[in-house]
Design a protein around this motif. Structure first.
Motif, PDB file in Angstrom:
ATOM      1  N   ARG A 162      -1.304   6.369  -1.739  1.00 20.86           N
ATOM      2  CA  ARG A 162      -0.655   5.840  -0.532  1.00 20.86           C
ATOM      3  C   ARG A 162      -1.389   6.323   0.720  1.00 20.86           C
ATOM      4  O   ARG A 162      -1.900   7.443   0.741  1.00 20.86           O
ATOM      5  CB  ARG A 162       0.809   6.290  -0.464  1.00 20.86           C
ATOM      6  N   GLN A 222       2.597   2.510  -3.501  1.00 19.13           N
ATOM      7  CA  GLN A 222       1.792   2.792  -4.681  1.00 19.13           C
ATOM      8  C   GLN A 222       2.473   3.879  -5.507  1.00 19.13           C
ATOM      9  O   GLN A 222       3.052   4.823  -4.971  1.00 19.13           O
ATOM     10  CB  GLN A 222       0.389   3.230  -4.268  1.00 19.13           C
ATOM     11  N   PRO A 277      -3.777  -4.139  -2.123  1.00 20.81           N
ATOM     12  CA  PRO A 277      -3.817  -2.860  -2.842  1.00 20.81           C
ATOM     13  C   PRO A 277      -3.836  -3.099  -4.349  1.00 20.81           C
ATOM     14  O   PRO A 277      -3.572  -4.209  -4.817  1.00 20.81           O
ATOM     15  CB  PRO A 277      -2.514  -2.188  -2.407  1.00 20.81           C
ATOM     16  N   TRP A 290       0.833  -1.200   0.000  1.00 21.89           N
ATOM     17  CA  TRP A 290       0.000   0.000   0.000  1.00 21.89           C
ATOM     18  C   TRP A 290       0.874   1.260   0.000  1.00 21.89           C
ATOM     19  O   TRP A 290       0.571   2.257  -0.641  1.00 21.89           O
ATOM     20  CB  TRP A 290      -0.921   0.021   1.222  1.00 21.89           C
TER      21      TRP A 290
END
Length: 601
Positions: free
Chosen positions: A550, A544, A569, A541
């Motif tokens: 994020r 990103q 994610p 996550w």
């Protein structure tokens, strides 16, 4: 019980003795206070309108104002209020109720007309500037002076007097004036300490006696111990009684009381290091025992082990004089001087002695996180997944504090395992703030002219603004890379690559999780696999590709503490590289292929 009885009889006897010998003096020269929380006023001080003239020493007159503040009456054009009076050390602490202490001190730098003196080592040279509001935002070496005509007046910080004036960003600032030997405590804490040498009542009051002016019929400044009026026999008897009582009390102290006393003494010895102190280069050599024990060496300096006291060890980073122009040194001192958090390493002090610069930190015996995440198969260095989870959470809380817990938001820009130190209990401490940048809490975007950080942990937007603006989310990306390195370990990178920082294994971990495959980690106890999976998902996550995708560090902490059923994610690598990446071998770090696009401020 025995000690209490002895103390009681001593108290009764001394009260009876004092009432006989000092009766007259106590009735006329008793102790006063201007307010409930004000300092006690007694010899050598006297209260105007309440004490007779012979109750105070010349030059020690005080008064009470309408706000019940204790005002020092000196033959000078400005008035100061007394915050505390330390009769034992013969010191007073002054402040200004209007918070204009520094301005007033500039008017009366010469205190020779009074019996008081500024403390040794307290004086600094300062320079005042008049800056525009635009320039003031970037002049982080300087702070605003209150009570002057307008908010644009600045003062150069006494902590950075070694930085040459022409090195400061003062393009739109106008120099007003220089001042020499200004007490710097007024700048930092809006108070200033002074001491006095005459009259010296310490030898007299050390034995519980009263100190006062000698009454010889003239206006003399000679002092005396008032017990002498009771005769030498009574004085000798009291002294013998006190010596006997002290001996009996000490003989009755049990082992627990002695241990408590030892703890107090140890605390007082180490208390001097609780605030960042400035050391000379001679101090640095003494602390490190002539640089005897070397802990490590980096691009910007060498770290040595040092000792401030018997139980207080430190790590001293001696900076290379050939590296940079001092900006990283100033960054670190300025930033860490305001940080107090369990997950951030404490700056004990610093040295700026000519071209020699050093930083003094708490000594953390277990080194850096880098030493413990490289060998999950090695039982001698692997900490276990429970401890790695605690360390990960500690790092996250430290970064969250930097982003939200300080008066200004602090962006670290160099979060990596090398900069996470571990104390004796393996608690994580974030260190090395040389690349940090300060901004206001309501500022979400920062301006940078060059990329900063360590390859492999730098967010893509720091390389190229095509991926978004640089913000606190850049630290989130670096933290995510640290989490994934904790999960993957160096065993998943391979030993044949010349530069292991260029190995990009997050995509490899993502593909394993997406296929619900085993992460291929060392699982020792039940629940270890869940911990590793949680750290991996949170790390993915955090990395990103676009900053907006994020989480904040507050969200990261919540996911680590409460997340049992975390969702995967989006795939940050879907548009990067060839499709169908082989999960058996990590791919190259695509960040390295980004073109660095400088941004002009």
């Amino acid at each position: 019980m025995q000690r209490t009885l002895i103390s009681f009889f001593c108290f009764v006897f001394l009260q009876a003795f004092s009432s006989k010998v000092l009766c007259e003096n106590q009735n006329t020269c008793r102790e006063f206070k201007c307010g409930k929380h004000g300092p006690a006023i007694r010899f050598p001080f006297s209260l105007k309108g309440s004490h007779p003239e012979n109750c105070g020493y010349p030059g020690f007159l005080v008064s009470c104002n309408e706000n019940k503040e204790t005002i020092l009456e000196l033959p000078i054009p400005v008035k100061f209020a007394i915050k505390t009076i330390d009769y034992k050390n013969q010191q007073i602490e002054l402040y200004d109720p209007e918070n204009c202490l520094l301005v007033k001190l500039l008017k009366v730098q010469n205190m020779s007309i009074s019996p008081f003196h500024y403390l040794e080592g307290q004086m600094k040279d300062i320079t005042l500037f008049n800056c525009s509001s635009a320039e003031r935002e970037s002049v982080y070496y300087m702070d605003q002076v209150p009570c002057l005509s307008g908010p644009v007046y600045q003062i150069s910080s006494p902590h950075y007097v070694d930085i040459l004036i022409h090195d400061l960003p003062l393009l739109s600032c106008t120099k007003i004036s220089n001042y020499s030997s200004v007490p710097y405590m007024a700048y930092d804490h809006q108070n200033v300490s002074l001491d006095w040498t005459e009259p010296n009542c310490r030898p007299c009051e050390a034995y519980g006696n009263k100190c006062g002016l000698k009454n010889n019929g003239t206006k003399s400044t000679e002092i005396e111990c008032l017990y002498r009026k009771g005769g030498p026999f009574l004085a000798t008897f009291v002294l013998l009684l006190l010596v006997t009582a002290v001996y009996r009390v000490r003989s009755c102290l049990d082992r627990k009381e002695k241990e408590n006393q030892l703890k107090i003494e140890l605390f007082l010895e180490n208390y001097r290091a609780l605030k960042p102190s400035r050391y000379s280069y001679a101090d640095i050599k003494r602390i490190t025992n002539q640089f005897k024990v070397k802990l490590g060496q980096g691009a910007y300096g060498t770290v040595f082990k040092g000792k401030l006291s018997a139980e207080c060890f430190v790590a001293v980073k001696v900076l290379n004089s050939t590296k940079g122009n001092g900006e990283e040194f100033v960054n670190e001192v300025r930033t860490m001087g305001h940080i107090h958090h369990v997950n951030v390493v404490r700056l004990v002090g610093f040295c700026a002695d000519g071209f020699r610069r050093a930083l003094v930190y708490d000594f953390l015996p277990n080194g850096s996180l880098q030493d413990f995440i490289s060998s999950a198969d090695n039982n001698n260095s692997f900490l276990g997944w429970g401890k790695l989870q605690d360390i990960s959470l500690g790092i996250a809380k430290g970064i969250e504090y930097l982003h939200q817990g300080c008066n200004q938001r602090i962006l670290h820009f160099d979060i990596k395992p090398h900069n996470v130190l571990l104390d004796h209990n393996f608690n994580a401490k974030i260190s090395d703030f040389g690349l940090a940048k300060l901004c206001s809490k309501d500022q979400s975007i920062v301006s940078m002219t060059t990329a900063r950080g360590t390859m492999g942990y730098i967010a893509p937007e720091v390389f190229s603004r095509n991926f978004g603006n640089v913000s606190y989310k850049s630290d989130v990306y670096s933290y995510g890379m640290v989490l994934l390195e904790i999960v993957g370990g160096r065993k998943n990178i391979g030993s044949t690559t010349e530069n292991t920082n260029e190995i990009y294994y997050p995509e490899w971990i993502y593909n394993l999780l997406e296929k619900k495959d085993d992460l291929r980690i060392n699982v020792g106890e039940e629940g270890d696999a869940k911990i590793a999976k949680r750290l991996a998902i949170v790390g993915l996550w955090c990395i990103q590709w676009h900053p907006a995708d994020r989480p904040s560090m507050q969200g990261v902490v919540q996911m680590l503490e409460e997340g049992e059923n975390l969702t995967m994610p989006p795939n940050p690598f879907a548009s990067q590289g060839p499709a169908g990446t082989n999960t058996s071998t990590p791919s190259r770090n695509l960040n390295l292929q980004l073109e660095i696009i400088p941004e002009l401020e």
